[in-house]
Motif scaffolding. Structure first.
Motif, PDB file in Angstrom:
ATOM      1  N   THR A 150       0.808  -1.216   0.000  1.00  0.00           N
ATOM      2  CA  THR A 150       0.000   0.000   0.000  1.00  0.00           C
ATOM      3  C   THR A 150       0.848   1.276   0.000  1.00  0.00           C
ATOM      4  OG1 THR A 150      -0.168  -0.184   2.421  1.00  0.00           O
ATOM      5  CG2 THR A 150      -1.995  -1.067   1.116  1.00  0.00           C
ATOM      6  N   GLY A 151       2.161   1.122  -0.215  1.00  0.00           N
ATOM      7  CA  GLY A 151       3.018   2.281  -0.324  1.00  0.00           C
ATOM      8  C   GLY A 151       3.307   2.981   0.994  1.00  0.00           C
ATOM      9  N   GLU A 152       3.176   2.256   2.098  1.00  0.00           N
ATOM     10  CA  GLU A 152       3.440   2.856   3.405  1.00  0.00           C
ATOM     11  C   GLU A 152       4.945   2.856   3.707  1.00  0.00           C
ATOM     12  OE1 GLU A 152       1.236   4.354   5.082  1.00  0.00           O
ATOM     13  OE2 GLU A 152      -0.694   3.540   4.411  1.00  0.00           O
ATOM     14  N   GLU A 153       5.308   3.606   4.718  1.00  0.00           N
ATOM     15  CA  GLU A 153       6.701   3.715   5.136  1.00  0.00           C
ATOM     16  C   GLU A 153       7.219   2.367   5.627  1.00  0.00           C
ATOM     17  OE1 GLU A 153      10.234   4.642   5.579  1.00  0.00           O
ATOM     18  OE2 GLU A 153       8.967   6.381   5.079  1.00  0.00           O
ATOM     19  N   LEU A 154       8.383   1.944   5.115  1.00  0.00           N
ATOM     20  CA  LEU A 154       8.947   0.648   5.482  1.00  0.00           C
ATOM     21  C   LEU A 154      10.053   0.742   6.522  1.00  0.00           C
ATOM     22  CD1 LEU A 154       9.124  -1.112   1.985  1.00  0.00           C
ATOM     23  CD2 LEU A 154       7.378  -1.359   3.757  1.00  0.00           C
ATOM     24  N   ASP A 155      10.639   1.904   6.679  1.00  0.00           N
ATOM     25  CA  ASP A 155      11.739   2.057   7.628  1.00  0.00           C
ATOM     26  C   ASP A 155      11.202   2.101   9.062  1.00  0.00           C
ATOM     27  OD1 ASP A 155      14.737   2.856   8.001  1.00  0.00           O
ATOM     28  OD2 ASP A 155      13.592   4.276   9.221  1.00  0.00           O
ATOM     29  N   ASP A 156      11.685   1.172   9.898  1.00  0.00           N
ATOM     30  CA  ASP A 156      11.164   1.069  11.253  1.00  0.00           C
ATOM     31  C   ASP A 156      11.375   2.347  12.056  1.00  0.00           C
ATOM     32  OD1 ASP A 156      10.329  -1.481  10.763  1.00  0.00           O
ATOM     33  OD2 ASP A 156      11.889  -2.486  11.942  1.00  0.00           O
ATOM     34  N   ARG A 157      12.549   2.933  11.948  1.00  0.00           N
ATOM     35  CA  ARG A 157      12.820   4.133  12.742  1.00  0.00           C
ATOM     36  C   ARG A 157      11.946   5.298  12.317  1.00  0.00           C
ATOM     37  NH1 ARG A 157      19.004   4.678  14.802  1.00  0.00           N
ATOM     38  NH2 ARG A 157      19.228   2.541  15.599  1.00  0.00           N
ATOM     39  N   ARG A 158      11.741   5.426  11.044  1.00  0.00           N
ATOM     40  CA  ARG A 158      10.880   6.513  10.560  1.00  0.00           C
ATOM     41  C   ARG A 158       9.440   6.282  11.022  1.00  0.00           C
ATOM     42  NH1 ARG A 158      10.941  10.667   6.841  1.00  0.00           N
ATOM     43  NH2 ARG A 158       8.987  11.039   5.718  1.00  0.00           N
ATOM     44  N   ARG A 159       8.963   5.033  10.933  1.00  0.00           N
ATOM     45  CA  ARG A 159       7.609   4.747  11.425  1.00  0.00           C
ATOM     46  C   ARG A 159       7.516   5.000  12.930  1.00  0.00           C
ATOM     47  NH1 ARG A 159       8.055   0.097   8.898  1.00  0.00           N
ATOM     48  NH2 ARG A 159       7.537  -1.197  10.702  1.00  0.00           N
ATOM     49  N   GLY A 160       8.609   4.739  13.654  1.00  0.00           N
ATOM     50  CA  GLY A 160       8.620   5.025  15.077  1.00  0.00           C
ATOM     51  C   GLY A 160       8.451   6.504  15.357  1.00  0.00           C
ATOM     52  N   ARG A 161       9.128   7.341  14.571  1.00  0.00           N
ATOM     53  CA  ARG A 161       8.982   8.787  14.743  1.00  0.00           C
ATOM     54  C   ARG A 161       7.578   9.241  14.368  1.00  0.00           C
ATOM     55  NH1 ARG A 161      14.367   8.519  12.627  1.00  0.00           N
ATOM     56  NH2 ARG A 161      13.637   8.985  10.517  1.00  0.00           N
ATOM     57  N   MET A 162       7.005   8.640  13.341  1.00  0.00           N
ATOM     58  CA  MET A 162       5.625   8.958  12.958  1.00  0.00           C
ATOM     59  C   MET A 162       4.648   8.545  14.056  1.00  0.00           C
ATOM     60  SD  MET A 162       5.897   7.725   8.965  1.00  0.00           S
ATOM     61  CE  MET A 162       4.213   8.163   8.481  1.00  0.00           C
ATOM     62  N   LEU A 163       4.905   7.392  14.658  1.00  0.00           N
ATOM     63  CA  LEU A 163       4.065   6.913  15.755  1.00  0.00           C
ATOM     64  C   LEU A 163       4.107   7.885  16.932  1.00  0.00           C
ATOM     65  CD1 LEU A 163       2.458   4.906  17.480  1.00  0.00           C
ATOM     66  CD2 LEU A 163       4.544   3.539  17.705  1.00  0.00           C
ATOM     67  N   ASP A 164       5.305   8.303  17.314  1.00  0.00           N
ATOM     68  CA  ASP A 164       5.427   9.214  18.455  1.00  0.00           C
ATOM     69  C   ASP A 164       4.764  10.557  18.174  1.00  0.00           C
ATOM     70  OD1 ASP A 164       6.768   7.385  20.063  1.00  0.00           O
ATOM     71  OD2 ASP A 164       8.732   7.963  19.289  1.00  0.00           O
TER      72      ASP A 164
END
Length: 282
Positions: free
Chosen positions: A119-133
């Motif tokens: 679905t074209g979502e962010e794959l980088d764990d650290r970047r998703r972590g920053r998005m989550l926070d």
């Protein structure tokens, strides 16, 4: 002595993709004395799973079919959801259930179904972590009922007030999930209301996690939950002694069925008391 709370943790796949059927199971679970029903949040799953339900619609059905048990997504990958929409959804759902929603959050993973890459979502764990926070910052501000002014690296909310507020104050309890040995999820969880350790191998791991969380939380004395997923038939007592406040009865996603869940819920919740590390129900 604090009772260890028990919840069903349901993958909404195949036989459980019918929200009416899951709502009936939740009502039966409440009658049998269970304390919660939590649901997976996935777009799809690997074969042989073919069908999947939306968790938020299913949770609305659970909210209207029950009166006392806690419910919520466990866990939702906030990085693939718009935080402003989640702010509206969570407040509305908490009001629908009379203040019983718990929001489970995590990074999500592409490992099991490829749903992020597909679905074209962010794959980088650290970047998703920053998005989550960053999403959690927005949610906390939105639940306050005050105007939200957020201009971050990933999201913008320019002077929007999110009313009505959730029933629960100061907002919906947040449980953060993470793998043992990873400090970042523990730091995130320590800022909120609970932790869901994924893939625990033994109670000693949990004891170490509890020690770390206690240190990270410092002088805060607000109720705090640690929810441990274990298959039905497991003995949760050692985990409760190590600090767990919830047992999540987990089911294999490829084989879960209505009859299997009904059989487990009719056995009733675990009867075990522990001093635990917290007495909150979120």
């Amino acid at each position: 002595m604090t009772p260890l709370r028990s919840a069903l943790w349901l993958p909404l796949f195949d036989e459980l993709c019918d929200p009416a059927a899951v709502a009936r199971l939740a009502a039966e679970a409440e009658e049998a004395g269970w304390h919660g029903v939590f649901v997976w949040d996935h777009l799809r799953w690997r074969a042989p799973v073919r069908q999947a339900a939306d968790p938020w619609i299913t949770l609305a059905a659970i909210a209207t079919a029950t009166e006392h048990l806690r419910f919520g997504p466990m866990v939702t990958a906030l990085a693939r959801r718009r935080p402003t929409k989640v702010a509206r959804e969570t407040a509305t759902l908490d009001r629908l259930g009379g203040g019983r929603l718990t929001l489970g959050v995590g990074l999500g993973s592409d490992r099991f179904a490829g749903e992020l890459s597909a679905t074209g979502e962010e794959l980088d764990d650290r970047r998703r972590g920053r998005m989550l926070d960053e999403s959690l910052e927005i949610l906390t501000a939105a639940w306050s009922g005050r105007p939200v002014h957020h201009h971050g690296s990933h999201y913008t909310v320019d002077d929007i007030t999110f009313l009505p507020r959730p029933v629960q104050r100061p907002g919906v309890p947040v449980w953060a999930a993470g793998l043992p040995g990873n400090v970042r999820p523990l730091r995130r969880a320590a800022r909120h209301d609970g932790f869901v350790p994924v893939n625990l191998e033994h109670p000693d791991q949990l004891a170490g996690i509890v020690t770390t969380l206690t240190g990270l939380r410092g002088s805060r004395t607000t109720p705090y939950d640690i929810a441990v997923p274990l298959p039905p038939g497991s003995d949760p007592a050692p985990y409760a002694e190590a600090g767990a406040t919830w047992w999540l009865a987990e089911f294999a996603p490829e084989t879960v069925s209505v009859d299997q869940v009904r059989g487990v819920l009719r056995d009733g919740p675990v009867a075990f008391d522990t001093k635990g590390s917290g007495d909150g129900d979120g």
